[in-house]
Structure formats: structure tokens, C-alpha cells
Design a protein around this motif. Sequence first.
Motif, PDB file in Angstrom:
ATOM      1  N   THR A 159       9.142   6.774   7.002  1.00 49.15           N
ATOM      2  CA  THR A 159       8.979   8.045   7.689  1.00 49.15           C
ATOM      3  C   THR A 159       7.580   8.133   8.261  1.00 49.15           C
ATOM      4  OG1 THR A 159      10.545   9.162   6.226  1.00 49.15           O
ATOM      5  CG2 THR A 159       8.994  10.560   7.428  1.00 49.15           C
ATOM      6  N   ALA A 160       7.484   8.527   9.543  1.00 48.90           N
ATOM      7  CA  ALA A 160       6.186   8.649  10.201  1.00 48.90           C
ATOM      8  C   ALA A 160       5.947  10.102  10.591  1.00 48.90           C
ATOM      9  CB  ALA A 160       6.129   7.760  11.432  1.00 48.90           C
ATOM     10  N   GLU A 161       4.822  10.660  10.189  1.00 51.74           N
ATOM     11  CA  GLU A 161       4.432  12.015  10.581  1.00 51.74           C
ATOM     12  C   GLU A 161       3.676  11.944  11.900  1.00 51.74           C
ATOM     13  OE1 GLU A 161       2.063  13.352   7.354  1.00 51.74           O
ATOM     14  OE2 GLU A 161       3.778  13.832   6.063  1.00 51.74           O
ATOM     15  N   ARG A 162       3.970  12.865  12.804  1.00 53.33           N
ATOM     16  CA  ARG A 162       3.322  12.867  14.110  1.00 53.33           C
ATOM     17  C   ARG A 162       1.951  13.520  14.031  1.00 53.33           C
ATOM     18  NH1 ARG A 162       6.579  11.386  18.216  1.00 53.33           N
ATOM     19  NH2 ARG A 162       8.819  11.290  17.811  1.00 53.33           N
ATOM     20  N   LEU A 217       0.828  -1.206   0.000  1.00 59.23           N
ATOM     21  CA  LEU A 217       0.000   0.000   0.000  1.00 59.23           C
ATOM     22  C   LEU A 217       0.865   1.260   0.000  1.00 59.23           C
ATOM     23  CD1 LEU A 217      -2.769  -1.099   2.535  1.00 59.23           C
ATOM     24  CD2 LEU A 217      -3.081  -0.636   0.099  1.00 59.23           C
ATOM     25  N   LEU A 218       1.931   1.264   0.797  1.00 57.41           N
ATOM     26  CA  LEU A 218       2.825   2.423   0.818  1.00 57.41           C
ATOM     27  C   LEU A 218       3.553   2.586  -0.514  1.00 57.41           C
ATOM     28  CD1 LEU A 218       4.355   2.165   4.410  1.00 57.41           C
ATOM     29  CD2 LEU A 218       2.559   3.712   3.603  1.00 57.41           C
ATOM     30  N   GLN A 219       3.919   1.469  -1.115  1.00 59.70           N
ATOM     31  CA  GLN A 219       4.592   1.537  -2.413  1.00 59.70           C
ATOM     32  C   GLN A 219       3.646   2.080  -3.477  1.00 59.70           C
ATOM     33  OE1 GLN A 219       5.800  -2.247  -3.937  1.00 59.70           O
ATOM     34  NE2 GLN A 219       7.060  -1.386  -5.566  1.00 59.70           N
ATOM     35  N   THR A 220       2.378   1.696  -3.400  1.00 60.53           N
ATOM     36  CA  THR A 220       1.408   2.111  -4.409  1.00 60.53           C
ATOM     37  C   THR A 220       0.954   3.555  -4.217  1.00 60.53           C
ATOM     38  OG1 THR A 220       0.601  -0.160  -4.601  1.00 60.53           O
ATOM     39  CG2 THR A 220      -0.839   1.582  -5.435  1.00 60.53           C
ATOM     40  N   HIS A 221       0.667   3.943  -2.954  1.00 63.20           N
ATOM     41  CA  HIS A 221       0.065   5.255  -2.694  1.00 63.20           C
ATOM     42  C   HIS A 221       1.060   6.316  -2.244  1.00 63.20           C
ATOM     43  CE1 HIS A 221      -4.007   3.632  -3.126  1.00 63.20           C
ATOM     44  NE2 HIS A 221      -3.577   2.578  -2.451  1.00 63.20           N
ATOM     45  N   GLY A 222       2.262   5.901  -1.848  1.00 65.73           N
ATOM     46  CA  GLY A 222       3.276   6.861  -1.451  1.00 65.73           C
ATOM     47  C   GLY A 222       3.118   7.343  -0.017  1.00 65.73           C
ATOM     48  N   ARG A 223       1.949   7.816   0.337  1.00 63.99           N
ATOM     49  CA  ARG A 223       1.686   8.363   1.677  1.00 63.99           C
ATOM     50  C   ARG A 223       0.284   7.941   2.102  1.00 63.99           C
ATOM     51  NH1 ARG A 223      -1.022  12.603   3.908  1.00 63.99           N
ATOM     52  NH2 ARG A 223      -0.073  13.666   5.694  1.00 63.99           N
ATOM     53  N   MET A 224       0.196   7.322   3.304  1.00 64.58           N
ATOM     54  CA  MET A 224      -1.106   6.892   3.799  1.00 64.58           C
ATOM     55  C   MET A 224      -1.174   7.134   5.298  1.00 64.58           C
ATOM     56  SD  MET A 224      -2.092   3.388   1.768  1.00 64.58           S
ATOM     57  CE  MET A 224      -3.815   3.530   2.273  1.00 64.58           C
ATOM     58  N   SER A 225      -2.317   7.571   5.759  1.00 65.65           N
ATOM     59  CA  SER A 225      -2.510   7.799   7.186  1.00 65.65           C
ATOM     60  C   SER A 225      -2.671   6.475   7.918  1.00 65.65           C
ATOM     61  CB  SER A 225      -3.736   8.680   7.423  1.00 65.65           C
ATOM     62  OG  SER A 225      -4.919   7.967   7.081  1.00 65.65           O
ATOM     63  N   GLY A 226      -2.396   6.524   9.241  1.00 67.35           N
ATOM     64  CA  GLY A 226      -2.559   5.325  10.042  1.00 67.35           C
ATOM     65  C   GLY A 226      -4.000   4.853  10.067  1.00 67.35           C
ATOM     66  N   SER A 227      -4.943   5.795  10.076  1.00 68.35           N
ATOM     67  CA  SER A 227      -6.355   5.407  10.098  1.00 68.35           C
ATOM     68  C   SER A 227      -6.771   4.744   8.790  1.00 68.35           C
ATOM     69  CB  SER A 227      -7.229   6.630  10.370  1.00 68.35           C
ATOM     70  OG  SER A 227      -7.010   7.635   9.391  1.00 68.35           O
ATOM     71  N   GLU A 228      -6.224   5.231   7.652  1.00 67.02           N
ATOM     72  CA  GLU A 228      -6.566   4.623   6.369  1.00 67.02           C
ATOM     73  C   GLU A 228      -5.985   3.212   6.257  1.00 67.02           C
ATOM     74  OE1 GLU A 228      -8.049   4.046   2.486  1.00 67.02           O
ATOM     75  OE2 GLU A 228      -8.640   5.257   4.205  1.00 67.02           O
ATOM     76  N   GLY A 238      -1.442  11.986  11.330  1.00 66.50           N
ATOM     77  CA  GLY A 238      -0.126  11.660  10.791  1.00 66.50           C
ATOM     78  C   GLY A 238      -0.194  10.517   9.788  1.00 66.50           C
ATOM     79  N   ALA A 239       0.823  10.461   8.981  1.00 64.56           N
ATOM     80  CA  ALA A 239       0.841   9.463   7.913  1.00 64.56           C
ATOM     81  C   ALA A 239       2.186   8.762   7.878  1.00 64.56           C
ATOM     82  CB  ALA A 239       0.541  10.127   6.577  1.00 64.56           C
ATOM     83  N   TYR A 240       2.215   7.671   7.123  1.00 64.04           N
ATOM     84  CA  TYR A 240       3.439   6.906   6.913  1.00 64.04           C
ATOM     85  C   TYR A 240       3.802   6.961   5.437  1.00 64.04           C
ATOM     86  CZ  TYR A 240       2.236   4.902  11.468  1.00 64.04           C
ATOM     87  OH  TYR A 240       1.919   4.730  12.792  1.00 64.04           O
ATOM     88  N   MET A 241       5.105   6.932   5.175  1.00 59.00           N
ATOM     89  CA  MET A 241       5.576   6.903   3.785  1.00 59.00           C
ATOM     90  C   MET A 241       6.960   6.274   3.754  1.00 59.00           C
ATOM     91  SD  MET A 241       6.291  10.967   3.375  1.00 59.00           S
ATOM     92  CE  MET A 241       4.910  11.304   4.475  1.00 59.00           C
ATOM     93  N   LEU A 242       7.301   5.681   2.612  1.00 59.41           N
ATOM     94  CA  LEU A 242       8.651   5.157   2.424  1.00 59.41           C
ATOM     95  C   LEU A 242       9.623   6.313   2.269  1.00 59.41           C
ATOM     96  CD1 LEU A 242       7.872   2.306  -0.148  1.00 59.41           C
ATOM     97  CD2 LEU A 242       8.383   2.029   2.275  1.00 59.41           C
ATOM     98  N   VAL A 243      10.840   6.152   2.795  1.00 58.96           N
ATOM     99  CA  VAL A 243      11.865   7.189   2.664  1.00 58.96           C
ATOM    100  C   VAL A 243      12.130   7.449   1.187  1.00 58.96           C
ATOM    101  CG1 VAL A 243      14.309   7.710   3.049  1.00 58.96           C
ATOM    102  CG2 VAL A 243      12.927   6.719   4.893  1.00 58.96           C
ATOM    103  N   ALA A 244      12.178   8.721   0.812  1.00 54.45           N
ATOM    104  CA  ALA A 244      12.395   9.097  -0.587  1.00 54.45           C
ATOM    105  C   ALA A 244      13.666   8.459  -1.122  1.00 54.45           C
ATOM    106  CB  ALA A 244      12.466  10.614  -0.715  1.00 54.45           C
ATOM    107  N   GLY A 245      13.581   7.895  -2.316  1.00 55.41           N
ATOM    108  CA  GLY A 245      14.736   7.297  -2.971  1.00 55.41           C
ATOM    109  C   GLY A 245      14.985   5.852  -2.601  1.00 55.41           C
TER     110      GLY A 245
END
Length: 318
Positions: free
Chosen positions: A52-55, A14-25, A59-66
Amino acid sequence: MSRPTTRVLTVLELLQTHGRMSGSELARRLEVDRRTVRRYILKLEELGIPITAERGRDGAYMLVAGFKLPPMMFTEDEVLALSVGLLASRGPGLAQAAPAVESAQAKLERVMPATLKRRVRSVDESVTLDLSRAREMADNTALVALSSAAQLRKRVRLGYRGAREEDTERDFDPYGLVWRGGRWYAVGVCHLREDLRTFRLDRVRAVLPLDVHFTRPDGFDALAHVEAAVASLPRAFAVEVLLDTDLARARQHLFATLGVLEVVPGGVRLSGQTDDLDWFARELSRLPFAFHIQRPDGLRVALEARARRLLALARGGG
């Protein structure tokens, strides 16, 4: 998704496909709570995948750029599916299938952890599939070309050698391909005959893509068409039998290639063709319901002969 490992890998997908997703989603998609999502994220980080986790509440989660993901990651169920699929692909008449399977399996094993690699090899060494009826084609060119044309809905020009060794050319709209009874078949509209036709791939001599698109009927069943076509091929004897049953039960107990089934007053009519009345009588004799032979008379004779032999065996005779 019943296994935690499957859910962890789903988070990664899901993170690979969407890039950024919230914990609730993520929690909603996985049908778990947000605390469980955080555990999955920690598990991914333990596997060396930087996230990377946003507080904050949103907040959302995403894979580190690159970050470049490994080329392939598989669950145990996916490994089983791949293993059995590779094993089965050795059988269905594919030219040079064995070297291709070995090459594909070697590439897969190079990117698998040791535990999954052992599972792949255990399936390969311990599972056997009965594919003895397969008839190998000279090469895979026709299969590749026609499957691509069917997927793209593009017409082809087909070079074909018939049963009597005559060579013909025709424009053909391939609706689908079928593996049945040890052979590959292509089903679609033949513009030479202006009708649906079935062609054996081992008799295809050339496939030339044309820049013409076609529309396939919704819900077209290529396998059902092949079975009906094979059952109605002209043979030495035309057979007609009235079955004392309903259509569902008739289909349950009869091979599809034995004949065409049709609901009629009094039961189900079986219409077929055969070169061997003794064989057809044997197939009828195993049915659990009554039937009435309407033609040919020779089938009645064959069935009576079989009944006498079975009676003699039951009485201890030879």
C-alpha cells in the motif's frame, strides 16, 4: 549494496521490520533517490507482494495488512553462504552430520526458486573442503548444551573423563567453543581448579545447566587460549629457541600450536613442547630468518642431521 536485487529485498525486509516507512526514509537507508525506491516497490509488486502506498510528499509504503511473507527469501550471496556452510558442517566432528545436512538442504530447496536451487546444488556437487582431520564425537549433546550455556552466560556442572581415563565433576563457566586441529574444545573457568581451563568435547560425559550466571571478560579470545594451551601441553622435550625477527613476522611463519612466542631482548623467544625433535627441526629449517637453539641439545643434533641430508640431496646423493 551493489546489486539491485539485494536492494529490492532490503526494501521488503525494512517494510517487514518497521511496518510503515516513508519513501524518503527508504531512499536514505538505501542511499538512492525516491524515484529508484518507487522502482523497487514496483518490482516487489511484480513478485506478488502487495504494498500500500500513501500519496503526498510525506507518503509512506507498507505491506497490505494480513499479508504473510514467504518463509524465506535469499539473495545469491546468501545462497552461497548457506551452501558453503552446509557443506562445511559435514566435517567438523559432528555426530550424524550428513543426514542433518541433507535434511536442512532439502527444506531450504523447497522454498527456493528453481534458479537458486540450481546454485545450491552446483556448490554441493562441485566444491570440496579438506576436513580430513576431523574426529567425530559420539553425539552433539555436549556441543549444543555448552554453546547454549556460553551464549546465556550460565554455569554448568561438567562430567569429564581425562586423558588417564579418570572421571571427575566440576562447575564450569563456558566462555566459548573452538574448532581447532580436528577437535572441538570448550574454554572457560573451571571452579575445581579455580583457573581458566580447556576441555575436549569428545571427553565430556555430561553437562548439567545450573541456575548461576557468570560474566565473561570483554574481548576474550577463546581460539588464542586454546592454541596457547595446546602449545604448552607437557611432552617429552621442552624446547626454547631465540628467533632473530619481530613478533608479527614470527606469527606469520610459525603455527600457533608450535609454541608460545614472547618478545625478549635480541628477538622473540619460542617456548614449546614436542615428542618429536626431528619434526621440530623440520619446522625450524623452513624459517626465512635466523634462530638460535637454546635447548635441548638434541634439537641441535636433529637439525644438523637434517642439514646433512639436504646437502646430500643438493649434491645429487641419496
